[in-house]
Design a protein around this motif. Structure first.
Motif, short mmCIF file in Angstrom:
data_model
loop_
_atom_site.label_atom_id
_atom_site.label_comp_id
_atom_site.label_asym_id
_atom_site.label_seq_id
_atom_site.Cartn_x
_atom_site.Cartn_y
_atom_site.Cartn_z
N LEU A 13 58.47 -118.48 -9.84
CA LEU A 13 57.31 -118.54 -8.83
C LEU A 13 58.56 -117.63 -7.70
CD1 LEU A 13 55.33 -121.70 -8.74
CD2 LEU A 13 54.26 -119.66 -9.45
N PHE A 14 59.51 -118.63 -6.91
CA PHE A 14 60.20 -118.38 -5.95
C PHE A 14 60.40 -116.51 -5.80
CE2 PHE A 14 63.79 -117.26 -3.05
CZ PHE A 14 63.18 -117.57 -1.85
N SER A 15 60.98 -115.77 -7.42
CA SER A 15 61.28 -114.58 -7.66
C SER A 15 60.27 -113.45 -7.17
CB SER A 15 61.66 -114.38 -9.10
OG SER A 15 62.86 -115.59 -8.90
N LEU A 16 59.02 -114.06 -7.95
CA LEU A 16 57.91 -113.97 -7.82
C LEU A 16 57.43 -113.49 -6.48
CD1 LEU A 16 55.70 -111.94 -9.75
CD2 LEU A 16 54.59 -113.91 -9.91
N PHE A 17 57.18 -114.01 -5.65
CA PHE A 17 56.70 -114.22 -4.44
C PHE A 17 58.22 -112.80 -3.59
CE2 PHE A 17 57.70 -115.23 -0.47
CZ PHE A 17 56.24 -115.43 1.11
N LEU A 18 59.04 -112.90 -3.64
CA LEU A 18 60.19 -112.42 -3.03
C LEU A 18 59.54 -110.62 -4.09
CD1 LEU A 18 63.27 -114.16 -2.71
CD2 LEU A 18 61.50 -113.90 -1.76
N LEU A 19 59.69 -110.22 -4.82
CA LEU A 19 59.63 -109.35 -5.44
C LEU A 19 57.81 -108.90 -4.54
CD1 LEU A 19 59.36 -106.91 -7.79
CD2 LEU A 19 58.11 -108.57 -9.31
N CYS A 20 57.52 -109.97 -5.10
CA CYS A 20 56.02 -109.14 -3.86
C CYS A 20 55.56 -108.64 -2.54
CB CYS A 20 54.54 -109.65 -3.95
SG CYS A 20 54.09 -110.25 -5.78
N CYS A 21 56.68 -109.70 -2.17
CA CYS A 21 57.10 -109.50 -0.62
C CYS A 21 57.71 -107.83 -0.54
CB CYS A 21 58.11 -110.10 0.28
SG CYS A 21 57.29 -111.58 0.08
#
Length: 295
Positions: A13-21
């Motif tokens: 989830l954190f990796s996906l959040f950083l990718l979206c940012c």
């Protein structure tokens, strides 16, 4: 307690959040539409907050900060396991590293319980908060220093409780004793109870008019601390003609009294606290800040 499945859950989830940012950041520079990514990031945040809402206080295990030399044991042991030539398979290394970490944490908790009761102090607003930690109690004693500053939840969560954990290994406060009370002190009790329900709160019995801000806040505190099963609230008020004895261990007890003569402000109720051992000798003493002779 739940880290064995929480870490694999939050890492993607954190990796996906950083990718979206990152996509949103470069999308603005390239004048590309970013609303689909923003919508996805909002859903990720909503899911994250939903999972965090399941949090229970007993999931978190606190440890006293040990000597720096002891902190080197785990990394040195893990390096030795990783480079030991007879441990070829990854599963072997995982099992032995897990045994080292679990054994180390168990030893720290056993050492902590051997040192209890732990009596320590925390600097606060030019004075100190007194902390007494036992197996089932964490008692915070405020002599009036908390009233000097407007209470806020961030200070409790990120300064007070982490400091208590470092010194005692406890992650919460069960008993709060205020020797010199004000509206700000009551607000602090409210925030503490919101963070984790208090087993007992002790304050002076101040005689205020029914429409004063203190009296109104006190009524609110009584409702918040109300035990629905028994119909009683966990708030004790010590007046001019009574005292409260709180057992700490089999050999220690706290006695909370009203200060009759030794106060700078006349006509108000302030408290003093003494800790006695099994033989009746005073082990510790504390008084309200407005006491003439503060111990």
């Amino acid at each position: 307690v739940v880290s064995w499945f929480a870490t694999p859950l939050f890492a993607p989830l954190f990796s996906l959040f950083l990718l979206c940012c990152t996509i949103i950041f470069f999308g603005y520079f390239l004048y590309m539409p970013t609303w689909p990514v923003v919508w996805l990031m909002e859903k990720i945040c909503a899911l994250w907050l939903l999972i965090l809402s399941w949090y229970k206080h007993w999931w978190l295990i606190g440890f006293c900060v040990p000597h720096p030399i002891l902190l080197c044991i785990v990394p040195c042991a893990i390096l030795a396991i990783m480079h030991y030539k007879y441990y070829v398979h990854s599963l072997q290394r995982i099992v032995y590293m897990s045994m080292v970490i679990i054994g180390y944490c168990t030893a720290l908790k056993m050492y902590q319980h051997m040192q209890e009761p732990i009596i320590t102090s925390i600097p606060c607003n030019g004075s100190t908060l007194l902390i007494i930690s036992t197996y089932d109690k964490t008692i915070c004693i405020d002599n009036g220093c908390l009233a000097k500053k407007i209470p806020n939840n961030a200070w409790i969560e990120y300064e007070l409780l982490p400091t208590i954990t470092k010194k005692t290994g406890k992650t919460y406060i069960t008993h709060f004793i205020c020797l010199q009370c004000s509206v700000r002190s009551l607000e602090f009790i409210k925030l503490l109870h919101k963070n984790r329900p208090l087993s007992l709160a002790v304050i002076p019995d101040l005689q205020e008019t029914s429409n004063s801000s203190y009296a109104l806040t006190l009524q609110e505190i009584k409702k918040i601390l109300l035990n629905n099963s028994t119909g009683k609230h966990s708030l004790k008020m010590v007046g001019k003609n009574n005292a409260l004895t709180l057992p700490i261990t089999n050999t220690l007890s706290l006695v909370i009294n009203n200060i009759h003569q030794d106060v700078a402000s006349k006509g108000k109720t302030f408290l003093s606290l003494q800790m006695y051992n099994a033989t009746g000798h005073t082990v510790l003493e504390s008084k309200a800040l407005k006491s003439k002779n503060l111990t």
